[in-house]
Design a protein around this motif. Structure first.
Motif, PDB file in Angstrom:
ATOM      1  N   SER A 228       0.855  -1.188   0.000  1.00  0.00           N
ATOM      2  CA  SER A 228       0.000   0.000   0.000  1.00  0.00           C
ATOM      3  C   SER A 228       0.891   1.238   0.000  1.00  0.00           C
ATOM      4  O   SER A 228       1.997   1.225   0.561  1.00  0.00           O
ATOM      5  N   HIS A 247      -2.737  -1.017  -3.070  1.00  0.00           N
ATOM      6  CA  HIS A 247      -3.737  -0.134  -2.466  1.00  0.00           C
ATOM      7  C   HIS A 247      -3.166   1.274  -2.372  1.00  0.00           C
ATOM      8  O   HIS A 247      -1.956   1.459  -2.220  1.00  0.00           O
ATOM      9  N   VAL A 261      -7.856  -1.847   4.617  1.00  0.00           N
ATOM     10  CA  VAL A 261      -6.918  -2.720   3.909  1.00  0.00           C
ATOM     11  C   VAL A 261      -6.425  -3.850   4.818  1.00  0.00           C
ATOM     12  O   VAL A 261      -6.332  -5.010   4.395  1.00  0.00           O
TER      13      VAL A 261
END
Length: 657
Positions: A228, A247, A261
């Motif tokens: 992420s 992400h 997430v």
């Protein structure tokens, strides 16, 4: 040598910090730490040193902190010696142009990048410290190092430094790849400090050049990890998505994004406390400020690794309870050093060598992040572009030394136009001093310049001389022979001007007090001197050619074609002297009148001296034909207007009586 320096005097830093809150222009003022100036080119201070001519140099975030005085004097680095005078620019690739007698590993022509800071080996300290012995030269334990210090950095034309601090660039690597070797080595060293497990969740805080390079390295070394990225600007989100981020965490609601997430549990306290339990296993904070690090500790899961990559030169007041409560490892990383490569092989290689191997295998491509190039002369625009990423969409900004004009000094405005008349003033003053003792003053007469559309066909008309005290007009008697000859030459001149329509006449300034040509240069070509070419070679007389009028003595005759030369009438000096023409002669100041001060006119052409033209006639070689006609000569001939071509000899094609 063009060079940039940072004077980190505490007074300058504090003043710039205060004024920088109101205007960004304070970072480039005279009292700011940054200096860009032209200094004398130094010699190599030691036999083991080399001179490197820079080619590309990057602007790093740590450099921007120093330029903008974004630092606190209470941090630990401010207490270390040798940090008050600093050469910015450690991301640099250049070419070795000079080596000392004791240099063994580099040769002239090698491309190199700056790899190490000053250390025990580069300064000749004995015994060397334990970190330098292991190859971690950036962790050298000697604070104050002896010996000469480095001259210049990446933001300079050249660098003078020991060869031990440089890394030779492979021949297959481009300059764009080489200039990003150092920031890529920073990202690789940070990743290898806490390499994530293949199936773990990883967060990268920040999507600048270090954050994007960290993402690229993670994709190469841990392709199965779920990565992420916390990005701020839309163009950074676009880049992170293109590089394979799983992400994107948005800054306006980061806790909700991390919870979504990682499936972490969120808890809130009375005073706005926010804590996540079960977050990321590895976090790389490439910002490292008090706006990111306290949250990174709360987004980490138990026994997670939080790697502090970013540089922040301020003391931070943060909550460290997650470190002991969740047994979190807060790991710092200092640029680059030695790595185990290949992994788990037990062999050590420098971080630069590992990055070069990954580039050669095309596992990473850092050169794609180079977005802006500037010349060092445009350093202010380059720094403002790097500071204003939201508007410029800049990722990596570099100084390209191939864009710097050779005649430009960085601390002089390149847009300032030189004065057109500056180069002519010394020449005019010198000519005035040399000719004032022998040549009487002549009233300057300005010629009327025709309109551009009529320039190729307009006839030259001399204006009447202005009425001046002490100046008399001479009435000339008509001469039929001379009048016919003048009309014939004027008609030939007009025809020649029409044929030369594509080559307009030049309006070039001249003076009335310049010395005349020597006698042996009568038949030679006299080039015109413009405002930009006003320098005179040694041993040559300064001559300024101008398109003159029919009545001005300083104008040379029109060059005739071969057919016209065969039919040209000889110049009868005696007849012209006996029977003067109807035209008016440029008035001459009588000796009784005082000389008027010389006022050079730079915007309009000025006629040459009549005395100079008379001197030309007196110094011309005498032939048998002209000797018989020169006894009664009393007044010079007024030749037709001249165009700047090779002047034919006046004694050529003369018809013998």
């Amino acid at each position: 040598m063009w060079t940039s320096t940072l004077d980190l005097d505490p007074k300058r830093v504090l003043l710039t910090r205060v004024l920088g809150r109101f205007s960004r222009g304070a970072y480039f003022s005279s009292y700011a730490p940054l200096r860009v100036e032209n200094l004398p080119r130094p010699t190599l201070p030691a036999a083991s040193w080399v001179r490197v001519r820079n080619r590309l140099a990057g602007i790093c975030g740590s450099d921007l902190h120093l330029v903008s005085a974004d630092g606190d004097l209470r941090v630990s680095l401010a207490a270390l010696p040798g940090h008050q005078q600093h050469y910015p620019g450690h991301e640099v690739v250049g070419e070795v142009v000079e080596i000392g007698d004791e240099v063994t590993h580099l040769r002239v022509g090698d491309r190199v990048v700056l790899q190490h800071e000053a250390n025990c080996l580069s300064q000749g300290v004995q015994p060397i410290c334990r970190f330098c012995a292991e190859g971690f030269y950036n962790l050298c334990e000697h604070g104050a190092l002896p010996g000469p210090h480095t001259i210049g950095g990446g933001w300079s034309e050249e660098m003078l430094l020991p060869e031990q601090r440089l890394y030779r660039v492979p021949s297959w690597m481009s300059d764009e790849q080489a200039v990003l070797l150092e920031p890529t080595a920073v990202a690789l060293h940070a990743v290898l400090r806490a390499l994530p497990r293949p199936d773990s969740q990883v967060l990268i805080i920040g999507a600048g050049v270090i954050g994007l390079l960290t993402l690229q390295v993670l994709r190469a070394l841990a392709p199965e990890a779920e990565i992420s990225v916390l990005a701020r600007h839309p163009f950074q989100i676009e880049q992170a998505t293109r590089l394979g981020a799983s992400h994107i965490i948005y800054t306006h609601d980061s806790y909700l994004g991390v919870q979504t997430v990682t499936n972490a549990r969120s808890y809130r306290g009375w005073l706005g406390n926010h804590m996540l339990v079960g977050g990321y296993e590895t976090i790389f904070d490439t910002i490292g400020s008090n706006r990111t690090l306290p949250h990174a500790l709360r987004w980490a899961s138990a026994r997670a690794n939080v790697v502090l990559v970013g540089v922040h030169l301020h003391p931070m007041h943060i909550d460290l309870t997650p470190v002991w409560n969740q047994e979190i490892k807060l790991i710092g990383t200092m640029s680059h050093g030695q790595e185990h490569w290949p992994q788990r092989s037990g062999r050590m290689h420098s971080t630069f060598e590992v990055v070069a191997d990954m580039m050669r295998e095309q596992r990473i491509a850092p050169e794609q992040f180079l977005t802006h190039r500037f010349a060092l002369t445009d350093y202010r625009q380059a720094l403002e572009t790097a500071m204003g990423k939201d508007k410029s969409r800049a990722i990596k900004v570099v100084f390209d030394y191939s864009l710097v004009p050779q005649s430009v000094v960085p601390n002089v405005r390149a847009s300032a136009r030189p004065r057109r008349s500056a180069s002519l003033l010394p020449l005019r003053e010198k000519a005035l001093k040399t000719s004032s003792a022998t040549t009487p003053n002549i009233e300057p007469v300005t010629s009327a310049t025709p309109a551009p559309e009529e320039e190729s066909t307009a006839k030259f008309v001399a204006p009447a001389p202005p009425a001046t005290s002490g100046v008399e007009k001479t009435d000339a008697m008509p001469n039929p022979r001379h009048k016919a000859r003048v009309e014939a030459k004027a008609q030939a001149s007009e025809t020649h001007v029409k044929e030369q329509k594509s080559e307009p006449l030049l309006d070039i300034p001249s003076t009335s007090d310049l010395p005349s040509l020597p006698a042996n240069a009568e038949g030679e070509l006299v080039p015109a001197i413009s405002a930009s070419d006003a320098e005179v070679q040694p041993g040559e007389s300064p001559v300024l050619e101008t398109p003159g009028e029919p009545e001005v003595l300083s104008v040379e005759p029109l060059p005739a074609t071969p057919e016209q030369q065969a039919e040209e009438l000889p110049i009868d000096f005696s007849a012209e002297a006996e029977e003067p023409s109807e035209t008016e002669v440029t008035p001459i100041v009588t000796p009784e009148q005082p000389e008027e001060p010389f006022e050079p006119m730079l915007d309009a052409p000025i006629e040459q001296s009549n005395e100079s033209a008379l001197q030309h006639e007196e110094e011309m070689p005498v032939t048998e034909d002209s000797a018989q006609e020169s006894d009664s000569q009393e007044q010079p001939v007024i030749p037709p207007p001249a165009i700047e071509h090779e002047r034919p000899s006046r004694t050529r094609n003369r018809r013998k009586k």
